[in-house]
Design an enzyme around this catalytic site. Sequence first.
Site, PDB file in Angstrom:
ATOM      1  N   SER A  80      -2.475  44.288   5.701  1.00  0.00           N
ATOM      2  CA  SER A  80      -2.348  45.286   4.629  1.00  0.00           C
ATOM      3  C   SER A  80      -3.659  45.940   4.227  1.00  0.00           C
ATOM      4  O   SER A  80      -3.654  46.853   3.405  1.00  0.00           O
ATOM      5  CB  SER A  80      -1.696  44.660   3.387  1.00  0.00           C
ATOM      6  OG  SER A  80      -0.306  44.820   3.436  1.00  0.00           O
ATOM      7  N   LYS A  83      -3.725  49.687   4.331  1.00  0.00           N
ATOM      8  CA  LYS A  83      -3.362  50.572   3.227  1.00  0.00           C
ATOM      9  C   LYS A  83      -4.588  51.150   2.520  1.00  0.00           C
ATOM     10  O   LYS A  83      -4.462  52.136   1.789  1.00  0.00           O
ATOM     11  CB  LYS A  83      -2.472  49.824   2.238  1.00  0.00           C
ATOM     12  CG  LYS A  83      -1.134  49.377   2.836  1.00  0.00           C
ATOM     13  CD  LYS A  83      -0.272  48.666   1.815  1.00  0.00           C
ATOM     14  CE  LYS A  83       1.068  48.264   2.402  1.00  0.00           C
ATOM     15  NZ  LYS A  83       1.003  47.048   3.217  1.00  0.00           N
ATOM     16  N   SER A 140       1.468  45.934  -2.535  1.00  0.00           N
ATOM     17  CA  SER A 140       1.242  46.168  -1.097  1.00  0.00           C
ATOM     18  C   SER A 140       2.552  46.585  -0.441  1.00  0.00           C
ATOM     19  O   SER A 140       2.950  46.071   0.608  1.00  0.00           O
ATOM     20  CB  SER A 140       0.680  44.908  -0.429  1.00  0.00           C
ATOM     21  OG  SER A 140       0.113  45.231   0.821  1.00  0.00           O
TER      22      SER A 140
END
Length: 523
Positions: A80, A83, A140
């Site tokens: 993640s 991101k 997330s």
Amino acid sequence: MQAKSGIVSRSVSSVSSSRSGSFFARLLAILSVVVTIVMVDSVNADAEAANPKYAGIVVDAKTGNVLYSENADRLQYPASLTKMMTLYMTFEALEQGRIRLDTPVPFSAYASAQAPTKLGVRAGGTITVEQGILGLVTLSANDAATALGEMLGGGSEDRFAQLMTAKAHALGMTRTTYRNANGLPNTAQMTTARDQARLGIALRQHFPQYYGYFSTRAFKFGSRTIRSHNRLVGSVRGVDGIKTGYTRAAGFNLVSSVQVDGKSIVGVVMGGASTPARDAQMRNLIATYLPKASNRGGSSALIAQAAPAPTMIETPAPVQPKKAQQMAKTITAAQPPVSAAAADLSLPHKGPLPDARYQVAETEVAYAETAAPKSDNPLVAQPMPAPTKVKTMTFKQQAAVAAPKPTPASMPSEQGDTSVDNVTTASTTPSPTRAASTSNGPTGWVVQVGVSPSRQMAMDLLESARSKGGKALASAKPFAVAYAAGGDQLFRARFGGFDDQRDAVNACKALKKAGIKCWAAAQ
């Protein structure tokens, strides 16, 4: 009276002694707990540093000096942390006026079907850009990341991933490749701890007006209260973000920004064995290396000072599919071309970023040629983009890198996938499958899986496809064929060595079942 006085005196003394003893007992108990916590954190940090998947780096954000480094240039899965780049691209679009915080973000069926964690917006529904940002920095949310990527990519997450990669290279993240907007497992999506430190510094420096979102600890999404996965924000002095990440293959990742008493660092921990171990290692790195950071150097422009975001941010409920139909019309592929204009980079060199233009039938991917570094700064020891020459290439959308199919919804908190459990980290040593051919490759029937702006990216695509093609590609020979397009050189990613048309077609069918676009042809 004297006897009674003596008794009273002894009684008071006894009570006082009792209270004093009770106080010291409580104090000892508290100290015992504190010592235990410190010892546990120390043990976790030591164990984490010995973890074979571990990589870490601490950078002085004022000077760019590397204060600590371990496996900082080894390729790792970002999970993640991906991101962070999705948010960088979103902040850039906001700054350029291409979108607003209240712009509706439509959810396609593909975005809605992404694996948890997610906001859970149904296909056809919308959220605002601000809700998407909050969903990424706290929960997330994979579905929100994909929806933002599709919107900013003109309807294609593949196209957005190519733009993410181009942006990463323009920022000096020369070993980073993106394949999706959310970080769900993809064996070709790789980065390094050093590259993530650069991205963390870039987010602070380039977007001070939006950086405060990273310190959000909770926000209301309709009737839901969503709390942040980042446990260090609010519990470690000076930590103002940035991002956590997890998949089974990647381990537990964390990028943290710290600003205390005029000192500023960005730390990265990747490949952690668990959330507590990862967090303990980051606490240890902050405690050890923040005192060694400089309180001089840099400038107010070099390190963005952003006002902290509120502890709780309230947002309205997402727009449901029926109500979203008219709003979604504002985000279509027929919109005016989207331009990623040049931005001022101070990491520490300055140079233009590539322009990217979107068209309905074609994709134009911009990338900057690399040049040798012109700085002794350890943070920029890798090749930096050339400051003047930018190439733009055009190719048909069908040649874009295929997006992976949505992974199953049965995943642990944050994200994970058992399909890549056997992969712990990628080797930096080229394998035999990556020995690209400079000729037209094998003759006979071939299967093409895409076109890339460089031979290395073409071989990366082939390696990823081969891992998903199974037995159909067991004896196939991967190769990259260079060709000219509008004065620029592109590379076709192909598999050869098929005996006849039937074998090539069957291999292509196996790839399509795995979510990879391809076509078979006679060479």
